[in-house]
Design a protein around this motif. Sequence first.
Motif, PDB file in Angstrom:
ATOM      1  N   GLY A  71      12.702 -20.285  48.509  1.00 32.01           N
ATOM      2  CA  GLY A  71      13.790 -20.923  47.784  1.00 32.01           C
ATOM      3  C   GLY A  71      13.734 -20.610  46.303  1.00 32.01           C
ATOM      4  O   GLY A  71      14.761 -20.409  45.650  1.00 32.01           O
ATOM      5  N   SER A  72      12.517 -20.534  45.758  1.00 33.75           N
ATOM      6  CA  SER A  72      12.389 -20.268  44.324  1.00 33.75           C
ATOM      7  C   SER A  72      12.869 -18.855  43.997  1.00 33.75           C
ATOM      8  O   SER A  72      13.520 -18.634  42.984  1.00 33.75           O
ATOM      9  N   PHE A  73      12.581 -17.911  44.889  1.00 36.50           N
ATOM     10  CA  PHE A  73      13.028 -16.528  44.666  1.00 36.50           C
ATOM     11  C   PHE A  73      14.550 -16.461  44.723  1.00 36.50           C
ATOM     12  O   PHE A  73      15.195 -15.821  43.884  1.00 36.50           O
ATOM     13  N   GLU A  74      15.128 -17.162  45.696  1.00 36.21           N
ATOM     14  CA  GLU A  74      16.587 -17.165  45.841  1.00 36.21           C
ATOM     15  C   GLU A  74      17.250 -17.808  44.625  1.00 36.21           C
ATOM     16  O   GLU A  74      18.372 -17.479  44.265  1.00 36.21           O
ATOM     17  N   ALA A  75      16.550 -18.758  43.995  1.00 29.27           N
ATOM     18  CA  ALA A  75      17.126 -19.427  42.827  1.00 29.27           C
ATOM     19  C   ALA A  75      16.823 -18.675  41.532  1.00 29.27           C
ATOM     20  O   ALA A  75      17.159 -19.137  40.447  1.00 29.27           O
ATOM     21  N   GLY A  76      16.152 -17.533  41.636  1.00 31.58           N
ATOM     22  CA  GLY A  76      15.963 -16.700  40.452  1.00 31.58           C
ATOM     23  C   GLY A  76      14.601 -16.792  39.794  1.00 31.58           C
ATOM     24  O   GLY A  76      14.356 -16.123  38.802  1.00 31.58           O
ATOM     25  N   SER A  77      13.685 -17.630  40.353  1.00 27.55           N
ATOM     26  CA  SER A  77      12.323 -17.669  39.786  1.00 27.55           C
ATOM     27  C   SER A  77      11.462 -16.705  40.581  1.00 27.55           C
ATOM     28  O   SER A  77      10.800 -17.089  41.531  1.00 27.55           O
ATOM     29  N   TYR A  78      11.466 -15.447  40.167  1.00 23.02           N
ATOM     30  CA  TYR A  78      10.896 -14.411  41.023  1.00 23.02           C
ATOM     31  C   TYR A  78       9.384 -14.474  41.146  1.00 23.02           C
ATOM     32  O   TYR A  78       8.812 -13.935  42.078  1.00 23.02           O
ATOM     33  N   PHE A  79       8.715 -15.078  40.198  1.00 24.65           N
ATOM     34  CA  PHE A  79       7.245 -15.066  40.242  1.00 24.65           C
ATOM     35  C   PHE A  79       6.644 -16.447  40.493  1.00 24.65           C
ATOM     36  O   PHE A  79       5.460 -16.639  40.373  1.00 24.65           O
ATOM     37  N   LYS A  80       7.529 -17.383  40.864  1.00 30.06           N
ATOM     38  CA  LYS A  80       7.024 -18.743  41.066  1.00 30.06           C
ATOM     39  C   LYS A  80       6.043 -18.813  42.228  1.00 30.06           C
ATOM     40  O   LYS A  80       5.209 -19.706  42.305  1.00 30.06           O
ATOM     41  N   PHE A  81       6.151 -17.848  43.169  1.00 29.32           N
ATOM     42  CA  PHE A  81       5.262 -17.880  44.335  1.00 29.32           C
ATOM     43  C   PHE A  81       3.792 -17.819  43.925  1.00 29.32           C
ATOM     44  O   PHE A  81       2.909 -18.175  44.700  1.00 29.32           O
ATOM     45  N   LEU A  82       3.533 -17.391  42.702  1.00 31.38           N
ATOM     46  CA  LEU A  82       2.132 -17.302  42.250  1.00 31.38           C
ATOM     47  C   LEU A  82       1.459 -18.672  42.205  1.00 31.38           C
ATOM     48  O   LEU A  82       0.238 -18.754  42.183  1.00 31.38           O
ATOM     49  N   TYR A  83       2.282 -19.745  42.219  1.00 30.74           N
ATOM     50  CA  TYR A  83       1.686 -21.084  42.275  1.00 30.74           C
ATOM     51  C   TYR A  83       0.843 -21.272  43.528  1.00 30.74           C
ATOM     52  O   TYR A  83      -0.027 -22.134  43.570  1.00 30.74           O
ATOM     53  N   LEU A  84       1.132 -20.456  44.561  1.00 34.02           N
ATOM     54  CA  LEU A  84       0.309 -20.496  45.776  1.00 34.02           C
ATOM     55  C   LEU A  84      -1.156 -20.292  45.438  1.00 34.02           C
ATOM     56  O   LEU A  84      -2.045 -20.827  46.085  1.00 34.02           O
ATOM     57  N   PHE A  85      -1.397 -19.479  44.422  1.00 39.82           N
ATOM     58  CA  PHE A  85      -2.776 -19.105  44.102  1.00 39.82           C
ATOM     59  C   PHE A  85      -3.349 -19.923  42.952  1.00 39.82           C
ATOM     60  O   PHE A  85      -4.380 -19.587  42.392  1.00 39.82           O
ATOM     61  N   SER A  86      -2.626 -20.998  42.593  1.00 42.03           N
ATOM     62  CA  SER A  86      -3.166 -21.875  41.570  1.00 42.03           C
ATOM     63  C   SER A  86      -3.999 -22.980  42.205  1.00 42.03           C
ATOM     64  O   SER A  86      -4.631 -23.766  41.525  1.00 42.03           O
ATOM     65  N   THR A  87      -3.964 -23.049  43.530  1.00 46.65           N
ATOM     66  CA  THR A  87      -4.664 -24.137  44.218  1.00 46.65           C
ATOM     67  C   THR A  87      -5.038 -23.675  45.614  1.00 46.65           C
ATOM     68  O   THR A  87      -4.562 -22.637  46.075  1.00 46.65           O
TER      69      THR A  87
END
Lengths: 320, 245
Positions: A71-87
């Motif tokens: 959803g974040s990619f579709e909304a234009g936050s292309y690198f938000k998926f990196l939060y996966l690796f914050s925890t």
Amino acid sequence: MTEYLNWGLPIIGYFFLAGTGAGAATVSASVLLRGGGGGFGGQHFRLARYGAMIAPLPVMIGSALLILELGSFEAGSYFKFLYLFSTINLSPMSVGSWLLMAFIAVSLAYAYTFLDNDASPNDRMAGRRRALAWITVPFGIAVAIYTGVLLGAMPARPFWNSPIIAMLFMISSLSTGVAAILLARALLHAEAPASEAKNIQFGGYLLTASDLMLIGFEAAIVFLFVMFGYLTVGDVGYAVDVIMPGGSLAALFWVGFVLIGLLLPALVELRYVLPKLLYHKDFSPSRSTEMLVSTVVLLGGFMLRYVVVIAGQITGPVGI
Amino acid sequence: MNGSQLDLTRRDIVKSLGAGAVAVAAALPSSAGAATAAKSPRYGMVIDTRRCSGCHACSVACKSEFNVPLGLTRSWVEYIEKGDFPNVSVSFLPRLCNQCRHAACADVCPTGATYKRQDGIVAIDPDICIGCKYCLQACPYDARFINPVTGAADKCDFCLHRIEKGIEPSCVNTCPGRARIFGDLNDPGSEISKVISRNPVTVLRKGMGTEPFVFYIAADHADEHDRKRGWNMRVTTHRRQKERR
């Protein structure tokens, strides 16, 4: 119906590609450790090399597909998926993301040890190759199995909520991994000199026989899944109805997966494996037969992921 | 279910027993009251479907409170029609996030964006939600959606920004039939605790084991699957997907 699908083709494609890549890496590393230069004479080194070179690419393409459907990619936050690796937590997706990242790194390093055109069982990379193979096996199995655990973790999705889905995905991953190696081998291997012909033939037999065994396990798991789905009532019963005769996914499941993806390749493989196994005759499928069988196994693997992912989403808890 | 008994852990019982031993003379009700008043709140909601007329004031209030994008809903009302003329009935089932004790959505969230608060509310931090949709799959109540503006998962949070200021949630505030009662279940004196003590209440999809904190009075648990038993019935919503999920 499509409006229900939160997870569509990108996720299905990821499950298939990551499973195939992880399966190919696991099979390659196992072959290497057993008879590809890991101390057993190295007659299957080339098989291990095919698997190692194939493995990383589909997994990386699959992971990229995964990001496309966020959803974040579709909304234009292309690198938000990196939060996966914050925890890291006990969510199968969190564990899976870390595993996936580790697997990509390990499989790339493992492939690198084979990169040299003259790679051979006893070259200077041999020690490193062997060490990486030991790491590749558990990571490959983990990536192959976690997608099924991820789906199985939710009581709200009765079709998925069973421990057997993870097992099915893992066996299917190994089977499609073997098929990918067979396909690459059939497409790429040059006409062998007479001295090596026997070896190449035996390699083909080894792969085909393993695939046959894996398909046997897969068929057994499918039988258990369908049987328990049929015998139970309530949420799971209603959910499994979609792949039972008359269900909306029955044709795809029974024809696309069971018939074309399991039975057809199994019968062709039996036709070539049995004479060798029982009467020690030559194992001699033509190159096009090998291509057909492996393509059909890969197709079946995709069909399985497709049917399972869709079926889980168009069914749900019954009653309110 | 008795409101004052909710969330009583073994430790609480031991504690209150200890307090009782110290102050033997103290009247029992007041000591129990003192033990529970110190607890942090546990928010819940009761929906009395007998008072619901299906007017959608709650749906509209929720939409405007959060500027929820078109076609998506944090709060919605289902219309349940059943029977054959002249033996027919219509009832309404307002739906929202159930703020489950065992929140499947929080369990599967890979980034920790969905979390369970001390007061029982399941909240989302849209800043770290990556929109993986795992929670949408895990929710047995289909309460969640991806907000196309933020790209994050979204759902009812009992109007967190309002209750933090001591105001009741928007849907409760607006309900003309006063069908919705919101409050602290740990406070035996609250209206919601009294209503739960005095009425038979049910939760939705109890079999999922999620232990919701949204309770219903006189909810019609009939489902479209009941048609297989030969009843004429239909469930519709005003959501983008008209059928109940």
